[in-house]
Structure formats: C-alpha cells, structure tokens
Design a protein around this motif. Structure first.
Motif, PDB file in Angstrom:
ATOM      1  N   THR A 137     -52.777  25.035  11.439  1.00 56.61           N
ATOM      2  CA  THR A 137     -52.135  24.615  10.191  1.00 56.61           C
ATOM      3  C   THR A 137     -50.787  23.981  10.544  1.00 56.61           C
ATOM      4  O   THR A 137     -50.731  22.844  10.959  1.00 56.61           O
ATOM      5  CB  THR A 137     -51.980  25.806   9.233  1.00 56.61           C
ATOM      6  OG1 THR A 137     -51.327  26.894   9.919  1.00 56.61           O
ATOM      7  CG2 THR A 137     -53.335  26.278   8.746  1.00 56.61           C
ATOM      8  N   THR A 138     -49.707  24.723  10.379  1.00 60.57           N
ATOM      9  CA  THR A 138     -48.397  24.259  10.840  1.00 60.57           C
ATOM     10  C   THR A 138     -47.852  25.282  11.824  1.00 60.57           C
ATOM     11  O   THR A 138     -48.230  26.460  11.792  1.00 60.57           O
ATOM     12  CB  THR A 138     -47.399  24.111   9.678  1.00 60.57           C
ATOM     13  OG1 THR A 138     -47.112  25.415   9.127  1.00 60.57           O
ATOM     14  CG2 THR A 138     -47.960  23.208   8.589  1.00 60.57           C
ATOM     15  N   ALA A 139     -46.951  24.837  12.685  1.00 54.96           N
ATOM     16  CA  ALA A 139     -46.365  25.754  13.663  1.00 54.96           C
ATOM     17  C   ALA A 139     -45.642  26.894  12.957  1.00 54.96           C
ATOM     18  O   ALA A 139     -45.749  28.059  13.359  1.00 54.96           O
ATOM     19  CB  ALA A 139     -45.412  24.992  14.584  1.00 54.96           C
ATOM     20  N   GLU A 140     -44.914  26.566  11.894  1.00 55.36           N
ATOM     21  CA  GLU A 140     -44.190  27.604  11.158  1.00 55.36           C
ATOM     22  C   GLU A 140     -45.149  28.654  10.611  1.00 55.36           C
ATOM     23  O   GLU A 140     -44.901  29.861  10.705  1.00 55.36           O
ATOM     24  CB  GLU A 140     -43.394  26.987  10.003  1.00 55.36           C
ATOM     25  CG  GLU A 140     -42.166  26.211  10.419  1.00 55.36           C
ATOM     26  CD  GLU A 140     -42.488  24.805  10.921  1.00 55.36           C
ATOM     27  OE1 GLU A 140     -43.677  24.399  10.853  1.00 55.36           O
ATOM     28  OE2 GLU A 140     -41.566  24.118  11.390  1.00 55.36           O
ATOM     29  N   LEU A 151     -45.043  32.901  22.257  1.00 54.28           N
ATOM     30  CA  LEU A 151     -45.236  33.079  23.699  1.00 54.28           C
ATOM     31  C   LEU A 151     -46.613  32.591  24.132  1.00 54.28           C
ATOM     32  O   LEU A 151     -46.764  32.000  25.206  1.00 54.28           O
ATOM     33  CB  LEU A 151     -45.070  34.552  24.077  1.00 54.28           C
ATOM     34  CG  LEU A 151     -43.642  35.077  24.214  1.00 54.28           C
ATOM     35  CD1 LEU A 151     -43.653  36.576  24.491  1.00 54.28           C
ATOM     36  CD2 LEU A 151     -42.899  34.344  25.322  1.00 54.28           C
ATOM     37  N   ARG A 152     -47.608  32.832  23.306  1.00 54.67           N
ATOM     38  CA  ARG A 152     -48.968  32.393  23.633  1.00 54.67           C
ATOM     39  C   ARG A 152     -49.030  30.878  23.776  1.00 54.67           C
ATOM     40  O   ARG A 152     -49.759  30.358  24.627  1.00 54.67           O
ATOM     41  CB  ARG A 152     -49.951  32.851  22.556  1.00 54.67           C
ATOM     42  CG  ARG A 152     -50.404  34.290  22.705  1.00 54.67           C
ATOM     43  CD  ARG A 152     -51.254  34.729  21.521  1.00 54.67           C
ATOM     44  NE  ARG A 152     -52.381  33.842  21.280  1.00 54.67           N
ATOM     45  CZ  ARG A 152     -53.533  33.885  21.934  1.00 54.67           C
ATOM     46  NH1 ARG A 152     -53.691  34.768  22.915  1.00 54.67           N
ATOM     47  NH2 ARG A 152     -54.517  33.067  21.632  1.00 54.67           N
ATOM     48  N   ALA A 153     -48.271  30.167  22.951  1.00 50.24           N
ATOM     49  CA  ALA A 153     -48.267  28.705  23.029  1.00 50.24           C
ATOM     50  C   ALA A 153     -47.839  28.246  24.409  1.00 50.24           C
ATOM     51  O   ALA A 153     -48.467  27.368  25.020  1.00 50.24           O
ATOM     52  CB  ALA A 153     -47.338  28.129  21.960  1.00 50.24           C
ATOM     53  N   VAL A 154     -46.773  28.836  24.910  1.00 47.28           N
ATOM     54  CA  VAL A 154     -46.265  28.466  26.231  1.00 47.28           C
ATOM     55  C   VAL A 154     -47.243  28.886  27.317  1.00 47.28           C
ATOM     56  O   VAL A 154     -47.560  28.115  28.227  1.00 47.28           O
ATOM     57  CB  VAL A 154     -44.880  29.104  26.470  1.00 47.28           C
ATOM     58  CG1 VAL A 154     -44.415  28.862  27.900  1.00 47.28           C
ATOM     59  CG2 VAL A 154     -43.871  28.546  25.475  1.00 47.28           C
ATOM     60  N   ALA A 171     -40.111  24.707  16.007  1.00 51.26           N
ATOM     61  CA  ALA A 171     -40.528  25.858  15.200  1.00 51.26           C
ATOM     62  C   ALA A 171     -40.235  27.161  15.936  1.00 51.26           C
ATOM     63  O   ALA A 171     -39.832  28.155  15.322  1.00 51.26           O
ATOM     64  CB  ALA A 171     -42.010  25.752  14.862  1.00 51.26           C
ATOM     65  N   ILE A 172     -40.431  27.167  17.257  1.00 49.91           N
ATOM     66  CA  ILE A 172     -40.099  28.360  18.042  1.00 49.91           C
ATOM     67  C   ILE A 172     -38.601  28.631  17.962  1.00 49.91           C
ATOM     68  O   ILE A 172     -38.171  29.773  17.751  1.00 49.91           O
ATOM     69  CB  ILE A 172     -40.537  28.190  19.512  1.00 49.91           C
ATOM     70  CG1 ILE A 172     -42.066  28.152  19.613  1.00 49.91           C
ATOM     71  CG2 ILE A 172     -39.979  29.335  20.369  1.00 49.91           C
ATOM     72  CD1 ILE A 172     -42.578  27.918  21.025  1.00 49.91           C
ATOM     73  N   ARG A 173     -37.804  27.581  18.119  1.00 50.10           N
ATOM     74  CA  ARG A 173     -36.347  27.757  18.070  1.00 50.10           C
ATOM     75  C   ARG A 173     -35.897  28.291  16.707  1.00 50.10           C
ATOM     76  O   ARG A 173     -35.049  29.182  16.621  1.00 50.10           O
ATOM     77  CB  ARG A 173     -35.645  26.432  18.373  1.00 50.10           C
ATOM     78  CG  ARG A 173     -34.126  26.564  18.511  1.00 50.10           C
ATOM     79  CD  ARG A 173     -33.474  25.243  18.868  1.00 50.10           C
ATOM     80  NE  ARG A 173     -32.042  25.411  19.064  1.00 50.10           N
ATOM     81  CZ  ARG A 173     -31.460  25.674  20.219  1.00 50.10           C
ATOM     82  NH1 ARG A 173     -32.200  25.802  21.317  1.00 50.10           N
ATOM     83  NH2 ARG A 173     -30.149  25.818  20.311  1.00 50.10           N
ATOM     84  N   LEU A 207     -39.056  28.164  27.090  1.00 48.59           N
ATOM     85  CA  LEU A 207     -38.533  29.441  26.600  1.00 48.59           C
ATOM     86  C   LEU A 207     -37.013  29.451  26.627  1.00 48.59           C
ATOM     87  O   LEU A 207     -36.367  30.067  25.772  1.00 48.59           O
ATOM     88  CB  LEU A 207     -39.080  30.597  27.438  1.00 48.59           C
ATOM     89  CG  LEU A 207     -40.594  30.810  27.415  1.00 48.59           C
ATOM     90  CD1 LEU A 207     -40.971  32.021  28.256  1.00 48.59           C
ATOM     91  CD2 LEU A 207     -41.095  30.974  25.986  1.00 48.59           C
ATOM     92  N   VAL A 208     -36.437  28.762  27.621  1.00 45.98           N
ATOM     93  CA  VAL A 208     -34.977  28.653  27.701  1.00 45.98           C
ATOM     94  C   VAL A 208     -34.462  27.670  26.656  1.00 45.98           C
ATOM     95  O   VAL A 208     -33.501  27.952  25.930  1.00 45.98           O
ATOM     96  CB  VAL A 208     -34.545  28.212  29.114  1.00 45.98           C
ATOM     97  CG1 VAL A 208     -33.050  27.909  29.144  1.00 45.98           C
ATOM     98  CG2 VAL A 208     -34.895  29.289  30.137  1.00 45.98           C
TER      99      VAL A 208
END
Length: 224
Positions: A137-140, A151-154, A171-173, A207-208
């Motif tokens: 759907t959307t990242a959010e 974390l799974r995305a990375v 979206a992660i940030r 992640l950083v």
C-alpha cells in the motif's frame, strides 16, 4: 532437504484443498522459488481456521491460535499455517484481502503448487523482475501496521540485492520512533540477520541515514 520440505508443503496444501479449503504457499517462500532460491521455510495461507487445521492433521501445535496461526509437524519439521485475514485481523475467505495487508509486493505473491496457479494482484512479479522492494500500500501504512517492517525492508533489500522504493527511507525516518513498540526479541532477530550479511556496511547506511539505528542503539549517538 529442500525437496523434502517442498514435498511436505505440497502434501499439506493438497490435504487442505481436498477437504474443501483453498490453500497457497505465500510470502517470501514464493519470492525465493521464483528467484531460483531454496526457501528457508514455508508459510501456507488457507481459509481453514486453526480449529479446522487441528482437526485435519495428526500433529499440530496451536502456537499462535489467537492470530490464526498453527504449526503442522511432519517428521519433527514445523510448517506454519495461517488463516487468511483482512485488515483488523478478522478471518476472510478472500485471498485479495489477505494480500493487501502484507508488507512488500514481492512478499505478497500466492502460489497454488497443485494447480501451478500464481496470484499476483499488487505487481509483485513486475517488482521481482525489477529487483524493487515496494510496499503493498504505502510505506507509512505498512510501518504503522507493524514497525518491524522498517528493519525488514533493509534486511530483505540488502540480502537480495534489491533497490529500495524511494518512498521507504523518508517514511522510516518519519516513523522511526515506532520501533519502540516492537519487542526486543523481534528487533534482535532482524538486526542479527542484517549484521550477518556480507554487505553489512552497505546495509547499515540506510539505518544511519534514517536514524533508525540510533533509536535501536542510542549509545551510538555520541559517536556522530
């Protein structure tokens, strides 16, 4: 071992179908098969409820019965079976509703190995060919639904050599603090997988940059 696992899964799917319950191999296992990889494990999605699964198979562990999940045991090997669900966790007989609540398009493929029928309603095959990790759907929305997906995305992208959809890092940030809602065990599992990658330094970069790593390990903040 890979052939034995697949044979067991096909037997489970066939048994469920013979009893009148549609069943599919779902998620990352389908992705791996299409990529020519041996899946580490298999998830089976079906319309059968945990109670039905318990009544059909001789050895079943109701490990996540409240969440629609059971484990069928064949020669000491567990196979996860989950009842199809719609948003909110209610059971459904519609595969489309279950697919739309999953995380990434390449993990939202359903395959019936008995009929050799692939279900793809979100462009998962296209993204698989493009080596693109894109939210269903959307990242959010997928991160709000389950923050461990950040974390799974990375982990998935860097373990498979996929490009991360441009909408995912911001979206992660923006939602990085949601990671505190996740149990330490689930975070530890994903981080261990990331740290075991051969390209771990590359994998740590997003992640950083998104500062998610500093939410998980705040002791690193003074090193900035």
């Amino acid at each position: 071992m890979g052939h034995a696992l697949f044979s067991d899964v096909c037997w489970i799917v066939r048994t469920l179908k013979d009893m009148g319950y549609p069943a599919f191999i779902a998620g990352g296992a389908v992705r791996d098969i299409l990529m020519g990889r041996n899946p580490e494990d298999y998830d089976i999605a079906t319309t059968a409820t945990p109670e039905v699964v318990l009544s059909i198979f001789p050895r079943v562990k109701p490990v996540g019965k409240a969440f629609g999940t059971t484990l069928v045991i064949i020669e000491h090997r567990p196979y996860q079976i989950t009842t199809l669900q719609s948003s909110g966790g209610t059971y459904t007989e519609l595969t489309e509703r279950d697919i739309l609540r999953r995380d990434f398009t390449v993990n939202a493929l359903f395959w019936d190995p008995i009929e050799d029928r692939l279900i793809d309603i979100v462009g998962g095959m296209r993204d698989l060919n493009l080596r693109l990790l894109r939210p269903v759907t959307t990242a959010e929305e997928i991160f709000l639904d389950d923050p461990i997906r950040m974390l799974r995305a990375v982990r998935i992208a860097y373990s498979l050599g996929f490009t991360i959809d441009p909408a995912i890092p911001p979206a992660i940030r923006n939602h990085k603090k949601l990671i505190h809602r996740v149990s330490p065990e689930r975070i530890q599992y994903e981080m261990a997988k990331i740290l075991s990658l051969s390209n771990v330094l590359e994998a740590l970069c997003p992640l950083v940059k998104t500062r998610l790593l500093f939410e998980i390990i705040p002791e690193l903040i003074p090193l900035l």
